[in-house]
Design a protein around this motif. Structure first.
Motif, mmCIF file in Angstrom:
data_model
loop_
_atom_site.group_PDB
_atom_site.id
_atom_site.type_symbol
_atom_site.label_atom_id
_atom_site.label_comp_id
_atom_site.label_asym_id
_atom_site.label_seq_id
_atom_site.Cartn_x
_atom_site.Cartn_y
_atom_site.Cartn_z
ATOM 1 N N ALA A 1 0.811 -1.242 0.200
ATOM 2 C CA ALA A 1 -0.078 -0.074 -0.016
ATOM 3 C C ALA A 1 0.996 1.132 0.042
ATOM 4 O O ALA A 1 0.638 2.137 -0.517
ATOM 5 N N LEU A 2 2.076 1.082 0.881
ATOM 6 C CA LEU A 2 2.928 2.344 0.812
ATOM 7 C C LEU A 2 3.689 2.579 -0.569
ATOM 8 O O LEU A 2 3.776 3.550 -1.053
ATOM 9 N N LEU A 3 4.171 1.566 -0.885
ATOM 10 C CA LEU A 3 4.865 1.807 -2.277
ATOM 11 C C LEU A 3 3.779 2.068 -3.538
ATOM 12 O O LEU A 3 4.216 2.795 -4.335
ATOM 13 N N GLU A 4 2.878 1.191 -3.550
ATOM 14 C CA GLU A 4 1.878 1.800 -4.835
ATOM 15 C C GLU A 4 1.386 3.111 -4.519
ATOM 16 O O GLU A 4 0.959 3.866 -5.461
ATOM 17 N N GLY A 5 0.921 3.445 -3.182
ATOM 18 C CA GLY A 5 0.687 4.736 -2.858
ATOM 19 C C GLY A 5 1.547 5.872 -3.336
ATOM 20 O O GLY A 5 1.367 6.873 -4.001
ATOM 21 N N ARG A 6 2.844 5.378 -3.130
ATOM 22 C CA ARG A 6 4.093 6.308 -3.611
ATOM 23 C C ARG A 6 4.113 6.596 -5.275
ATOM 24 O O ARG A 6 4.174 7.576 -5.896
ATOM 25 N N CYS A 7 3.832 5.426 -5.985
ATOM 26 C CA CYS A 7 3.522 5.331 -7.191
ATOM 27 C C CYS A 7 2.575 6.386 -7.948
ATOM 28 O O CYS A 7 2.902 6.849 -8.915
ATOM 29 N N ALA A 8 1.309 6.023 -7.063
ATOM 30 C CA ALA A 8 0.154 7.099 -7.459
ATOM 31 C C ALA A 8 0.560 8.484 -7.406
ATOM 32 O O ALA A 8 0.191 9.413 -8.295
ATOM 33 N N PHE A 9 1.228 8.806 -6.350
ATOM 34 C CA PHE A 9 1.722 10.115 -5.868
ATOM 35 C C PHE A 9 2.540 10.586 -7.121
ATOM 36 O O PHE A 9 2.338 11.925 -7.592
ATOM 37 N N GLU A 10 3.400 9.945 -7.610
ATOM 38 C CA GLU A 10 4.415 10.315 -8.292
ATOM 39 C C GLU A 10 3.609 10.375 -9.997
ATOM 40 O O GLU A 10 3.911 11.324 -10.567
ATOM 41 N N ALA A 11 2.835 9.342 -10.182
ATOM 42 C CA ALA A 11 2.023 9.613 -11.254
ATOM 43 C C ALA A 11 1.321 10.771 -11.624
ATOM 44 O O ALA A 11 1.198 11.215 -12.634
ATOM 45 N N ALA A 12 0.676 11.237 -10.196
ATOM 46 C CA ALA A 12 -0.207 12.386 -10.482
ATOM 47 C C ALA A 12 0.640 13.676 -10.765
ATOM 48 O O ALA A 12 -0.031 14.422 -11.485
ATOM 49 N N ARG A 13 2.012 13.520 -10.307
ATOM 50 C CA ARG A 13 2.775 14.713 -10.709
ATOM 51 C C ARG A 13 3.411 14.636 -11.960
ATOM 52 O O ARG A 13 3.453 15.710 -12.615
ATOM 53 N N LYS A 14 3.361 13.568 -12.741
ATOM 54 C CA LYS A 14 4.271 13.313 -14.052
ATOM 55 C C LYS A 14 3.236 13.131 -15.105
ATOM 56 O O LYS A 14 3.759 13.129 -16.126
ATOM 57 N N ALA B 1 0.274 0.499 -15.293
ATOM 58 C CA ALA B 1 0.354 1.839 -16.292
ATOM 59 C C ALA B 1 0.848 3.188 -15.042
ATOM 60 O O ALA B 1 1.664 4.048 -15.247
ATOM 61 N N ILE B 2 0.151 2.994 -13.735
ATOM 62 C CA ILE B 2 0.388 3.854 -12.568
ATOM 63 C C ILE B 2 1.950 3.522 -12.460
ATOM 64 O O ILE B 2 2.793 4.636 -12.004
ATOM 65 N N ILE B 3 2.234 2.278 -12.191
ATOM 66 C CA ILE B 3 3.995 2.225 -11.656
ATOM 67 C C ILE B 3 4.854 2.716 -12.704
ATOM 68 O O ILE B 3 5.733 3.243 -12.507
ATOM 69 N N ALA B 4 4.703 2.740 -14.050
ATOM 70 C CA ALA B 4 5.157 2.855 -15.258
ATOM 71 C C ALA B 4 5.304 4.529 -15.292
ATOM 72 O O ALA B 4 6.520 5.075 -15.413
ATOM 73 N N LEU B 5 4.128 5.136 -14.915
ATOM 74 C CA LEU B 5 4.337 6.716 -14.922
ATOM 75 C C LEU B 5 4.888 7.255 -13.738
ATOM 76 O O LEU B 5 5.593 8.160 -13.676
ATOM 77 N N ALA B 6 5.130 6.608 -12.677
ATOM 78 C CA ALA B 6 5.820 6.844 -11.388
ATOM 79 C C ALA B 6 7.518 6.984 -12.043
ATOM 80 O O ALA B 6 8.296 7.770 -11.322
ATOM 81 N N ASP B 7 7.861 6.039 -12.906
ATOM 82 C CA ASP B 7 9.249 6.286 -13.541
ATOM 83 C C ASP B 7 10.273 5.852 -12.362
ATOM 84 O O ASP B 7 11.093 6.751 -12.356
ATOM 85 N N ARG C 1 12.441 2.755 -10.900
ATOM 86 C CA ARG C 1 12.814 1.184 -11.189
ATOM 87 C C ARG C 1 12.893 0.617 -9.898
ATOM 88 O O ARG C 1 12.660 -0.490 -9.693
ATOM 89 N N TRP C 2 13.217 1.457 -8.684
ATOM 90 C CA TRP C 2 13.367 0.554 -7.432
ATOM 91 C C TRP C 2 11.987 0.334 -6.896
ATOM 92 O O TRP C 2 11.701 -0.664 -6.245
ATOM 93 N N LEU C 3 11.191 1.397 -7.047
ATOM 94 C CA LEU C 3 9.640 1.013 -6.542
ATOM 95 C C LEU C 3 9.102 -0.305 -7.615
ATOM 96 O O LEU C 3 8.322 -1.160 -6.769
ATOM 97 N N ALA C 4 9.224 0.083 -8.810
ATOM 98 C CA ALA C 4 8.749 -1.150 -9.587
ATOM 99 C C ALA C 4 9.199 -2.543 -9.380
ATOM 100 O O ALA C 4 8.595 -3.333 -9.125
ATOM 101 N N GLY C 5 10.690 -2.491 -9.064
ATOM 102 C CA GLY C 5 11.351 -3.846 -8.675
ATOM 103 C C GLY C 5 10.577 -4.509 -7.363
ATOM 104 O O GLY C 5 10.521 -5.752 -7.306
ATOM 105 N N VAL C 6 10.410 -3.807 -6.377
ATOM 106 C CA VAL C 6 10.121 -4.222 -5.202
ATOM 107 C C VAL C 6 8.646 -4.603 -5.282
ATOM 108 O O VAL C 6 8.388 -5.592 -4.503
#
Length: 221
Positions: A86-99, A137-143, A145-150
Motif C-alpha cells: 500500500a505504501l509503495l503503490e501509494g507512492r507510485c500514484a503520488f508520482e504518477a499524479a505529478r508526472k 500503467a501507474i507504476i510506469a508513470l511513477a518512473d 525502477r526501485w519501486l517497480a522492482g520491489v
C-alpha cells in the motif's frame, strides 16, 4: 521440451515460476531436482541456479539437508506484505499524479472504461487483467525502477495465496469504486489524493482476502 536459451537458468526459473503460479506446483511441494532435470532435459547445475533465483524471490524455500519446496504464504505474511504494498503503490500514484501527461490520462481513461464494462458484466477474469494493466500503467508513470522492482517481487509472494479477492461478496463493485477514486485524483493532478486513494485500495484488497480465507476455513471445518 529442451531449453536452449542463452541464459539457461533464467529460462528454467521462468518455467518453474509459471508452473507455481498456474498451480501445477502447489505450496509445500518438494522440488525433486533429479525429476525436474529429467523433465526439462537439462543438467542439475542450471536447475540449482534457477532454484536460487526463485528462493531469492520468495517463491521457493530451501531447507538444509532436505532440499527446496514451493513456499507457502500465510495470513501473517499477507498481513505484513499488504501495508508495504500500500505504501509503495501509494507512492507510485503520488508520482504518477505529478508526472502524467494529458496523453497518459487518456490512456488511463480508456482502461477505466474497459474496467467499467467488465465490472458491470461481472467478467472477473477480464476485470483482473484490466485492473493489473492499470496498476502497471501507474507504476510506469511513477518512473522509479526501485519501486517497480520491489512491488513486482512482493506481488509474486501475494500470488502464492491463490485467493482471488474479487470473489468476495460485493468486492468487485467496491474495487471499481476505489479505482475511480484513484483515477479522479490522477486527473486532478492531486498527488496526496492519489496516494491516499491507492493505499485505501490496497488495504481493502487485504480485507477482502482475509474474509475469503475465513470463509474457506469455515467450509473446510
Amino acid at each position: 521440451m529442451r531449453l536452449v536459451h542463452n541464459s539457461l537458468h533464467d529460462e528454467v526459473a521462468a518455467q518453474l515460476r509459471e508452473r507455481i503460479f498456474d498451480g501445477e506446483l502447489t505450496p509445500g511441494t518438494f522440488l525433486d531436482e533429479v525429476r525436474l532435470a529429467e523433465q526439462l532435459k537439462i543438467s542439475r547445475t542450471p536447475l540449482r541456479e534457477a532454484l536460487k533465483v526463485l528462493t531469492a524471490e520468495g517463491l521457493v524455500r530451501h531447507e538444509p539437508r532436505r532440499g527446496c519446496f514451493v513456499n507457502e504464504v500465510t495470513e501473517h505474511d499477507l498481513d505484513e506484505i499488504f501495508p508495504v504494498l500500500a505504501l509503495l503503490e501509494g507512492r507510485c500514484a503520488f508520482e504518477a499524479a505529478r508526472k502524467a501527461s494529458d496523453a497518459d490520462i487518456a490512456v488511463l481513461d480508456d482502461l477505466h472504461q474497459k474496467l467499467a464494462r467488465y465490472a458491470k458484466a461481472k467478467r472477473i477474469n477480464e476485470y483482473y487483467a484490466t485492473n493489473f494493466a492499470i496498476h502497471e500503467a501507474i507504476i510506469a508513470l511513477a518512473d522509479n525502477r526501485w519501486l517497480a522492482g520491489v512491488i513486482g517481487d512482493l506481488r509474486k509472494i501475494v500470488k502464492l495465496s491463490r485467493l482471488q479477492q474479487l470473489h468476495a461478496p460485493g468486492r468487485l463493485e467496491q474495487s471499481f469504486s476505489e479505482h475511480l477514486a484513484v483515477f479522479a485524483a490522477l486527473k486532478a493532478r492531486d498527488p496526496e489524493g492519489a496516494d491516499a486513494a491507492m493505499r485505501t485500495h490496497l488495504t481493502r484488497q487485504r480485507d477482502a482476502l482475509r474474509a475469503l480465507a475465513r470463509a474457506q476455513s469455515t467450509r473446510l471445518a
